[in-house]
Design a protein around this motif. Structure first.
Motif, PDB file in Angstrom:
ATOM      1  N   ARG A 172       0.842  -1.210   0.000  1.00 24.02           N
ATOM      2  CA  ARG A 172       0.000   0.000   0.000  1.00 24.02           C
ATOM      3  C   ARG A 172       0.872   1.253   0.000  1.00 24.02           C
ATOM      4  NH1 ARG A 172      -4.181   2.906   0.044  1.00 24.02           N
ATOM      5  NH2 ARG A 172      -4.774   4.340   1.696  1.00 24.02           N
ATOM      6  N   LEU A 173       1.968   1.243   0.768  1.00 23.50           N
ATOM      7  CA  LEU A 173       2.875   2.383   0.780  1.00 23.50           C
ATOM      8  C   LEU A 173       3.545   2.562  -0.573  1.00 23.50           C
ATOM      9  CD1 LEU A 173       4.506   1.926   4.308  1.00 23.50           C
ATOM     10  CD2 LEU A 173       2.840   3.668   3.629  1.00 23.50           C
ATOM     11  N   MET A 174       3.855   1.467  -1.236  1.00 22.31           N
ATOM     12  CA  MET A 174       4.437   1.556  -2.579  1.00 22.31           C
ATOM     13  C   MET A 174       3.475   2.247  -3.540  1.00 22.31           C
ATOM     14  SD  MET A 174       6.016  -2.310  -2.741  1.00 22.31           S
ATOM     15  CE  MET A 174       6.123  -2.295  -4.534  1.00 22.31           C
ATOM     16  N   GLU A 175       2.188   1.878  -3.452  1.00 21.19           N
ATOM     17  CA  GLU A 175       1.182   2.483  -4.323  1.00 21.19           C
ATOM     18  C   GLU A 175       0.965   3.952  -3.961  1.00 21.19           C
ATOM     19  OE1 GLU A 175      -2.240   0.086  -3.810  1.00 21.19           O
ATOM     20  OE2 GLU A 175      -1.431  -1.655  -4.877  1.00 21.19           O
ATOM     21  N   GLN A 176       0.924   4.230  -2.661  1.00 20.78           N
ATOM     22  CA  GLN A 176       0.642   5.588  -2.206  1.00 20.78           C
ATOM     23  C   GLN A 176       1.725   6.562  -2.636  1.00 20.78           C
ATOM     24  OE1 GLN A 176      -0.076   5.862   1.991  1.00 20.78           O
ATOM     25  NE2 GLN A 176       0.000   8.091   2.027  1.00 20.78           N
ATOM     26  N   TYR A 177       2.997   6.142  -2.496  1.00 24.67           N
ATOM     27  CA  TYR A 177       4.113   7.037  -2.787  1.00 24.67           C
ATOM     28  C   TYR A 177       4.754   6.789  -4.154  1.00 24.67           C
ATOM     29  CZ  TYR A 177       3.741   8.299   2.125  1.00 24.67           C
ATOM     30  OH  TYR A 177       3.273   8.734   3.349  1.00 24.67           O
ATOM     31  N   GLN A 178       4.238   5.777  -4.881  1.00 21.93           N
ATOM     32  CA  GLN A 178       4.741   5.483  -6.223  1.00 21.93           C
ATOM     33  C   GLN A 178       6.237   5.231  -6.220  1.00 21.93           C
ATOM     34  OE1 GLN A 178       2.601   5.307  -9.257  1.00 21.93           O
ATOM     35  NE2 GLN A 178       1.365   4.901  -7.434  1.00 21.93           N
TER      36      GLN A 178
END
Length: 264
Positions: A40-46
Motif C-alpha cells: 500500500r505504501l508503494m502504491e501511495q508514494y509510487q
C-alpha cells in the motif's frame, strides 16, 4: 505532508517517506493499527519496495516502530517523541483539531443533510446526496477559537451519536471504536473571509480574515470517511516548527521536523 517528487530534489525519496510516516506516527495516526502494508505504501508514494523498506528501517533505527514477522510494523507508543507532543494541540494531522486541556467543544448541528459540492467531491459522493453533518464550536478559556464542520458518509451516523460527541470524544476515535481503520489524510491550509454564519459564532466581523483547514481522511483501503473544514481565528493559534537543513552545498533545503501548535 507534501513530498518533492522532482528528480532534482536533494532529499532522497526514502527519506521523504520516512519524514511523512514519522509525522503521522507522532500525530497518533497509527496508534491502534500498524503502519500500512508495504504494497500500500508503494502504491501511495509510487516507489519501489526497497525504498519503502529503507524508510521503515530508519523508523526502526530511531526506535519509533518495531516489526512483527508476518504481522506488520507497529508503533512504539512510549517513544519520547510522542510524549513531547502531548501537552499541546499536536501533530500535522490533528494540530488544529484535536482536543487540548483548556478547550471544549459545543455541538451546534447534527443530522443527515444534502452534501455540498466540495464535501461531496472529497467523500466521492454525488452532490446533494445525504451525508451526516456535524458542526461544533471549539472554545478556549470561554472564548470561541474555531468552527469545525464535518461531513461523513450517511452509513457512519450510528458510530457518532450526539451523546458520544457531547462527551468530548474525538471523532476519529469514535470511528475507530466502531471498526473503521483510519489510514491517511490530505489537508489544505489557506485563508478565507468570515461570512454571515461563521462571523457571529467566532465573534469576528463579517469579512475578517480566518485560517481555513480542509481535510479528507481515508481508511486503510483508501475510501474517504471524513471531510472536515475548520475555520480558525488566526490570533488564537500558533505553530512552532523545528527545521533541519539537508541536501548539498548547491541545493540546501529546510526540512520540517516536529510541529506543535498551541491555542492562546
Amino acid at each position: 505532508m507534501m513530498m518533492d517528487s522532482s528528480p532534482r530534489s536533494p532529499m532522497p525519496r526514502y527519506h521523504q517517506i520516512y519524514v511523512a510516516l514519522r509525522h503521522q506516527i507522532v500525530s497518533g495516526l497509527y496508534d491502534r493499527c500498524g503502519l500500512p502494508p508495504e504494497l500500500r505504501l508503494m502504491e501511495q508514494y509510487q516507489v519501489a519496495r526497497v525504498t519503502v523498506r529503507r524508510a521503515i528501517i530508519e523508523l526502526v533505527r530511531e526506535g519509533m516502530v518495531y516489526r512483527r514477522p508476518g504481522q506488520g510494523t507497529f508503533v512504539k507508543l512510549d517513544h519520547p517523541s510522542r510524549a513531547e507532543m502531548e501537552p499541546s494541540i499536536q501533530g500535522p494531522l490533528d494540530s488544529l483539531i484535536a482536543s487540548a486541556a483548556q478547550t471544549t467543544v459545543r455541538m451546534l448541528a447534527y443530522g443527515l443533510e444534502p452534501c455540498p459540492a466540495d464535501a461531496a467531491a472529497g467523500l466521492s459522493l454525488a452532490e446533494g446526496q445525504k451525508a451526516l453533518r456535524v458542526m461544533g464550536l471549539r472554545c478556549h478559556q470561554g472564548k470561541p477559537a474555531s468552527l469545525i464542520t464535518t461531513y461523513l458518509p450517511a452509513h457512519m451516523a450510528p458510530l457518532l451519536t450526539p451523546h458520544d460527541l457531547d462527551q468530548q470524544q474525538p471523532m476519529l476515535s469514535l470511528l475507530e471504536q466502531g471498526g473503521i481503520r483510519i489510514g491517511d489524510a490530505e489537508q489544505l491550509l489557506s485563508s478565507c473571509a468570515a461570512d454571515a454564519v461563521s462571523a457571529p459564532l467566532l465573534e469576528e466581523p463579517v469579512g475578517a480574515a480566518l485560517l481555513s483547514v480542509v481535510r479528507v481522511v481515508r481508511d486503510i483501503d483508501g475510501y474517504p470517511v471524513q471531510w472536515l473544514r475548520g475555520l480558525y481565528r488566526p490570533h488564537c493559534h500558533a505553530y512552532r516548527m523545528a527545521l533541519t537543513r539537508v541536501g548539498e552545498a548547491t541545493a540546501w533545503v529546510w526540512l520540517a521536523g516536529d510541529i506543535t501548535a498551541s491555542v492562546r
